[in-house]
Write a protein that holds these residues in place. Structure first.
Motif, PDB file in Angstrom:
ATOM      1  N   TRP A  36       0.829  -1.206   0.000  1.00  0.00           N
ATOM      2  CA  TRP A  36       0.000   0.000   0.000  1.00  0.00           C
ATOM      3  C   TRP A  36       0.863   1.255   0.000  1.00  0.00           C
ATOM      4  CZ3 TRP A  36      -5.189  -0.382  -0.420  1.00  0.00           C
ATOM      5  CH2 TRP A  36      -5.826  -1.552   0.010  1.00  0.00           C
ATOM      6  N   ASP A  37       0.553   2.173  -0.867  1.00  0.00           N
ATOM      7  CA  ASP A  37       1.021   3.541  -0.683  1.00  0.00           C
ATOM      8  C   ASP A  37       0.255   4.115   0.506  1.00  0.00           C
ATOM      9  OD1 ASP A  37       2.248   6.038  -1.166  1.00  0.00           O
ATOM     10  OD2 ASP A  37       0.576   6.663  -2.434  1.00  0.00           O
ATOM     11  N   PHE A  38       0.803   5.151   1.121  1.00  0.00           N
ATOM     12  CA  PHE A  38       0.126   5.717   2.290  1.00  0.00           C
ATOM     13  C   PHE A  38      -0.655   6.974   1.924  1.00  0.00           C
ATOM     14  CE2 PHE A  38      -0.004   8.227   6.268  1.00  0.00           C
ATOM     15  CZ  PHE A  38      -0.825   7.368   6.987  1.00  0.00           C
ATOM     16  N   ASP A  39       0.045   8.082   1.659  1.00  0.00           N
ATOM     17  CA  ASP A  39      -0.641   9.344   1.372  1.00  0.00           C
ATOM     18  C   ASP A  39      -1.386   9.256   0.046  1.00  0.00           C
ATOM     19  OD1 ASP A  39       0.173  10.901   3.681  1.00  0.00           O
ATOM     20  OD2 ASP A  39       2.196  10.784   2.849  1.00  0.00           O
ATOM     21  N   GLY A  40      -2.667   9.576   0.104  1.00  0.00           N
ATOM     22  CA  GLY A  40      -3.485   9.519  -1.094  1.00  0.00           C
ATOM     23  C   GLY A  40      -4.154   8.179  -1.315  1.00  0.00           C
ATOM     24  N   VAL A  41      -3.828   7.190  -0.465  1.00  0.00           N
ATOM     25  CA  VAL A  41      -4.463   5.866  -0.583  1.00  0.00           C
ATOM     26  C   VAL A  41      -5.036   5.471   0.787  1.00  0.00           C
ATOM     27  CG1 VAL A  41      -4.159   3.445  -1.205  1.00  0.00           C
ATOM     28  CG2 VAL A  41      -2.959   5.216  -2.492  1.00  0.00           C
ATOM     29  N   LEU A  42      -4.193   4.994   1.693  1.00  0.00           N
ATOM     30  CA  LEU A  42      -4.678   4.684   3.038  1.00  0.00           C
ATOM     31  C   LEU A  42      -5.002   5.955   3.821  1.00  0.00           C
ATOM     32  CD1 LEU A  42      -2.247   1.798   4.095  1.00  0.00           C
ATOM     33  CD2 LEU A  42      -4.681   1.590   3.553  1.00  0.00           C
ATOM     34  N   ASN A  43      -4.322   7.038   3.481  1.00  0.00           N
ATOM     35  CA  ASN A  43      -4.521   8.324   4.141  1.00  0.00           C
ATOM     36  C   ASN A  43      -5.117   9.295   3.137  1.00  0.00           C
ATOM     37  OD1 ASN A  43      -4.228  10.002   6.488  1.00  0.00           O
ATOM     38  ND2 ASN A  43      -2.484  11.013   5.500  1.00  0.00           N
ATOM     39  N   ALA A  44      -6.353   9.712   3.388  1.00  0.00           N
ATOM     40  CA  ALA A  44      -7.090  10.537   2.422  1.00  0.00           C
ATOM     41  C   ALA A  44      -6.792  12.019   2.622  1.00  0.00           C
ATOM     42  CB  ALA A  44      -8.588  10.271   2.545  1.00  0.00           C
ATOM     43  N   ASN A  45      -5.534  12.384   2.479  1.00  0.00           N
ATOM     44  CA  ASN A  45      -5.098  13.754   2.754  1.00  0.00           C
ATOM     45  C   ASN A  45      -4.913  14.593   1.498  1.00  0.00           C
ATOM     46  OD1 ASN A  45      -2.899  12.184   1.942  1.00  0.00           O
ATOM     47  ND2 ASN A  45      -1.438  13.255   3.233  1.00  0.00           N
TER      48      ASN A  45
ATOM     49  N   PHE B 195      -2.654  18.820  -1.010  1.00  0.00           N
ATOM     50  CA  PHE B 195      -2.591  18.362   0.369  1.00  0.00           C
ATOM     51  C   PHE B 195      -3.318  19.383   1.235  1.00  0.00           C
ATOM     52  CE2 PHE B 195       0.873  16.095  -1.608  1.00  0.00           C
ATOM     53  CZ  PHE B 195       0.870  14.863  -0.970  1.00  0.00           C
ATOM     54  N   VAL B 196      -4.366  18.941   1.913  1.00  0.00           N
ATOM     55  CA  VAL B 196      -5.272  19.878   2.586  1.00  0.00           C
ATOM     56  C   VAL B 196      -4.790  20.302   3.965  1.00  0.00           C
ATOM     57  CG1 VAL B 196      -7.281  19.040   1.329  1.00  0.00           C
ATOM     58  CG2 VAL B 196      -6.661  17.969   3.501  1.00  0.00           C
ATOM     59  N   TRP B 197      -3.681  19.734   4.431  1.00  0.00           N
ATOM     60  CA  TRP B 197      -3.236  20.057   5.790  1.00  0.00           C
ATOM     61  C   TRP B 197      -2.917  21.529   5.962  1.00  0.00           C
ATOM     62  CZ3 TRP B 197       1.339  22.301   7.275  1.00  0.00           C
ATOM     63  CH2 TRP B 197       2.342  22.391   6.294  1.00  0.00           C
ATOM     64  N   ALA B 198      -2.512  22.204   4.879  1.00  0.00           N
ATOM     65  CA  ALA B 198      -2.061  23.589   4.979  1.00  0.00           C
ATOM     66  C   ALA B 198      -3.188  24.607   4.800  1.00  0.00           C
ATOM     67  CB  ALA B 198      -0.968  23.857   3.945  1.00  0.00           C
ATOM     68  N   ASP B 199      -4.430  24.156   4.680  1.00  0.00           N
ATOM     69  CA  ASP B 199      -5.534  25.083   4.414  1.00  0.00           C
ATOM     70  C   ASP B 199      -5.678  26.146   5.501  1.00  0.00           C
ATOM     71  OD1 ASP B 199      -6.070  23.720   2.107  1.00  0.00           O
ATOM     72  OD2 ASP B 199      -7.930  22.783   2.801  1.00  0.00           O
ATOM     73  N   ARG B 200      -5.364  25.805   6.754  1.00  0.00           N
ATOM     74  CA  ARG B 200      -5.503  26.755   7.867  1.00  0.00           C
ATOM     75  C   ARG B 200      -4.149  27.215   8.404  1.00  0.00           C
ATOM     76  NH1 ARG B 200     -10.090  27.175  10.934  1.00  0.00           N
ATOM     77  NH2 ARG B 200      -8.726  27.362  12.770  1.00  0.00           N
ATOM     78  N   LEU B 201      -3.096  26.971   7.638  1.00  0.00           N
ATOM     79  CA  LEU B 201      -1.754  27.259   8.137  1.00  0.00           C
ATOM     80  C   LEU B 201      -1.572  28.734   8.482  1.00  0.00           C
ATOM     81  CD1 LEU B 201       1.037  26.128   8.755  1.00  0.00           C
ATOM     82  CD2 LEU B 201       1.633  26.431   6.335  1.00  0.00           C
ATOM     83  N   HIS B 202      -2.028  29.615   7.621  1.00  0.00           N
ATOM     84  CA  HIS B 202      -1.876  31.047   7.890  1.00  0.00           C
ATOM     85  C   HIS B 202      -2.777  31.483   9.043  1.00  0.00           C
ATOM     86  CE1 HIS B 202      -2.179  35.441   7.284  1.00  0.00           C
ATOM     87  NE2 HIS B 202      -0.923  35.312   6.900  1.00  0.00           N
ATOM     88  N   MET B 203      -3.990  30.967   9.074  1.00  0.00           N
ATOM     89  CA  MET B 203      -4.933  31.339  10.126  1.00  0.00           C
ATOM     90  C   MET B 203      -4.445  30.853  11.493  1.00  0.00           C
ATOM     91  SD  MET B 203      -8.986  30.313  10.414  1.00  0.00           S
ATOM     92  CE  MET B 203      -9.249  30.992   8.766  1.00  0.00           C
ATOM     93  N   ASP B 204      -3.923  29.641  11.537  1.00  0.00           N
ATOM     94  CA  ASP B 204      -3.544  29.045  12.819  1.00  0.00           C
ATOM     95  C   ASP B 204      -2.173  29.499  13.306  1.00  0.00           C
ATOM     96  OD1 ASP B 204      -5.920  27.664  12.838  1.00  0.00           O
ATOM     97  OD2 ASP B 204      -5.049  25.769  12.151  1.00  0.00           O
ATOM     98  N   LEU B 205      -1.215  29.581  12.379  1.00  0.00           N
ATOM     99  CA  LEU B 205       0.172  29.831  12.784  1.00  0.00           C
ATOM    100  C   LEU B 205       0.782  31.092  12.179  1.00  0.00           C
ATOM    101  CD1 LEU B 205       1.639  26.189  12.571  1.00  0.00           C
ATOM    102  CD2 LEU B 205       0.646  27.358  14.554  1.00  0.00           C
ATOM    103  N   GLY B 206       0.036  31.761  11.301  1.00  0.00           N
ATOM    104  CA  GLY B 206       0.583  32.958  10.666  1.00  0.00           C
ATOM    105  C   GLY B 206       1.642  32.665   9.626  1.00  0.00           C
ATOM    106  N   ILE B 207       1.692  31.448   9.133  1.00  0.00           N
ATOM    107  CA  ILE B 207       2.692  31.042   8.146  1.00  0.00           C
ATOM    108  C   ILE B 207       2.055  31.020   6.762  1.00  0.00           C
ATOM    109  CG2 ILE B 207       4.192  29.139   7.394  1.00  0.00           C
ATOM    110  CD1 ILE B 207       4.467  28.361  10.348  1.00  0.00           C
ATOM    111  N   ASP B 208       2.700  31.666   5.814  1.00  0.00           N
ATOM    112  CA  ASP B 208       2.206  31.710   4.441  1.00  0.00           C
ATOM    113  C   ASP B 208       2.380  30.321   3.806  1.00  0.00           C
ATOM    114  OD1 ASP B 208       1.688  32.097   1.770  1.00  0.00           O
ATOM    115  OD2 ASP B 208       3.053  33.783   1.512  1.00  0.00           O
ATOM    116  N   PRO B 209       1.290  29.635   3.488  1.00  0.00           N
ATOM    117  CA  PRO B 209       1.428  28.286   2.931  1.00  0.00           C
ATOM    118  C   PRO B 209       2.153  28.264   1.591  1.00  0.00           C
ATOM    119  CG  PRO B 209      -0.850  29.019   2.827  1.00  0.00           C
ATOM    120  CD  PRO B 209      -0.119  30.021   3.650  1.00  0.00           C
TER     121      PRO B 209
END
Length: 203
Positions: free
Chosen positions: A11-20, A26-40
């Motif tokens: 199994w591949d992980f990201d995009g297969v077993l992990n629906a990210n 990659f949706v993890w960075a959608d709130r990066l600026h809001m949460d941490l002030g970091i420009d994604p």
């Protein structure tokens, strides 16, 4: 259920077993600026578009050593370990349906993923994944990343399974092609092909 035509399921992980991955991003960075002030976009340019992440997942650079100085240079107060934990927690989206299929397939299974060692350890210890498989093969630990044939050869040698009895499920077409060049079977996992996977697994 019919007998599968493979003895090892990789199994591949990201995009297969992990629906990210949603709509190719990659949706993890959608709130990066809001949460941490970091420009994604700035972070993506630094770590991904620069090619640094390829060096990281191949085991030639340590992610903490790469991210820490960048955060400091950008004036962010968050330390690298805390940033990585934020990243991985936001990136943890196990696909329950696919994992259910994995539980139902009566063959040996492993994960073969392009991930560096720190995140591989997070996947093993803090995500509900490691119990599904015999081993997690992470490129950063192996010193070789997909689609390099050495990645697949390493897994094949470890398993002692003939190449024509191995099935790779991966969302990246070049990875599938590289495995097939070694004689493996491949299933290119996409939103369009997803519904066909249970049948390919013999479920």
């Amino acid at each position: 259920m019919r007998n599968p035509d493979f003895d090892l399921l990789v199994w591949d992980f990201d995009g297969v077993l992990n629906a990210n991955i949603v709509d190719g991003r990659f949706v993890w960075a959608d709130r990066l600026h809001m949460d941490l002030g970091i420009d994604p976009q700035a972070f993506s340019d630094f770590i991904f578009r620069s090619g640094r992440m390829r060096e990281v997942v191949s085991g030639r650079m340590d992610l903490l050593d790469v991210v820490g100085p960048w955060l400091a240079d950008q004036g962010h107060s968050i330390a690298a370990p805390e940033f990585l934990r934020y990243w991985w927690q936001r990136d943890a989206r196990p696909d329950g349906e696919v994992m259910g299929w994995a539980r139902a397939v009566p063959v040996r299974q492993v994960i073969g993923t392009n991930n560096e060692g720190h995140r591989a350890r997070y996947i093993e210890e803090e995500m509900d994944v490691a119990h599904l498989v015999e081993q997690i093969f992470a490129s950063g630990r192996m010193g070789v990343a997909k689609p390099d044939p050495g990645f697949f050869q390493h897994i094949q040698d470890w398993a002692g399974v003939p190449p024509d009895r191995i099935l790779l499920v991966d969302d990246n077409a070049p990875n599938i092609a590289a495995a097939q060049d070694l004689g493996w079977h491949g299933f290119h996992f996409t939103p369009e092909s997803r519904a066909l996977l249970p049948g390919r697994l013999g479920l």
